[in-house]
Design an enzyme around this catalytic site. Sequence first.
Site: not given
Ligand SMILES: Cc1cc2nc3c(=O)[nH]c(=O)nc-3n(C[C@H](O)[C@H](O)[C@H](O)COP(=O)(O)OP(=O)(O)OC[C@H]3O[C@@H](n4cnc5c(N)ncnc54)[C@H](O)[C@@H]3O)c2cc1C
Length: 241
Positions: A60, A96, A190
């Site tokens: 953090s 757009r 990523r």
């Molecule tokens: C290899 C790969 C394949 C994927 N395939 C798909 C797919 O098929 N379909 C699909 O829809 N997506 C897919 N994704 C996207 C994935 O599901 C995530 O939406 C994206 O990687 C963002 O990650 P995140 O939510 O961990 O991170 P971020 O949005 O960057 O957030 C960072 C961290 O903050 C915390 N956080 C953020 N928001 C919240 C919240 N609202 N509540 C609680 N904690 C929170 C969590 O700990 C999170 O890990 C893929 C991603 C990867 C890397």
Amino acid sequence: MKILKNASSFKILTPVAELKDQLLRIERAGRTCYQSEIKEINWETAEKFVKMLIKRGHESVLEHSYLTVQFNNLSRGFTHEQVRHRLTAISQESTRYVDYAKEGEDVDLDKLELKCVVPPHLDERKKVDLGDGRKMSAEEMFQEYENFYRALRKSGWLPEEARQFLPIGVKSQIVISANFREWRHIFEMRTSQFAHWEIRKVMGDLLEELKGIIPGIFDDLAEIGKDQNGLRFFGKVKSQN
Ligand SMILES: Cc1cc2nc3c(=O)[nH]c(=O)nc-3n(C[C@H](O)[C@H](O)[C@H](O)COP(=O)(O)OP(=O)(O)OC[C@H]3O[C@@H](n4cnc5c(N)ncnc54)[C@H](O)[C@@H]3O)c2cc1C
């Protein structure tokens, strides 16, 4: 239509001096937690300190930071993956308000050009069988997209209407800002071997450049292999200190 192959790039918009100063700020903030202030905070003490924070999972403290990066010549598919990261600020090229037929103030539909990103490890000129006696290459298909988009525009469709027929490979530009903790998360997701080739390539290149500018923050993320196309992937490794 213009094919973009191996053309992706990025520009770090946060000045280097500012990035380095943030490292010092992280140490200052972190030492508040431990009440362990020292006389002089410098690059050396800061690097050691942030490595300690990361090792302990005390991430953090890394949130006292900000980094802005512009990504160029990447596809709309790439930007769609990037915008899934919610703890970021995002500004993206509009389909757009950006008119592909515009040169300065003039709109010339005959000069309209779509730029399309192709996988570097495949031959976009190789024809595939469409199953009805026709053969077509990826390059020709992109050309068809451009032809159809232009025809729609000529018949009166506005950019915001004709954009429904843009391919996901169409070139885009995006600026992303986030704190170092979120960037670490983005890099971890990523640049892994499971990430899509386009985002993995540019994020891997960005990670390497940042490691040279701000030591300590990203050092535990390193290249750990290459896929069958020779594209690097990264992962967490044990920190030296
Ligand atoms: C290899 C790969 C394949 C994927 N395939 C798909 C797919 O098929 N379909 C699909 O829809 N997506 C897919 N994704 C996207 C994935 O599901 C995530 O939406 C994206 O990687 C963002 O990650 P995140 O939510 O961990 O991170 P971020 O949005 O960057 O957030 C960072 C961290 O903050 C915390 N956080 C953020 N928001 C919240 C919240 N609202 N509540 C609680 N904690 C929170 C969590 O700990 C999170 O890990 C893929 C991603 C990867 C890397």
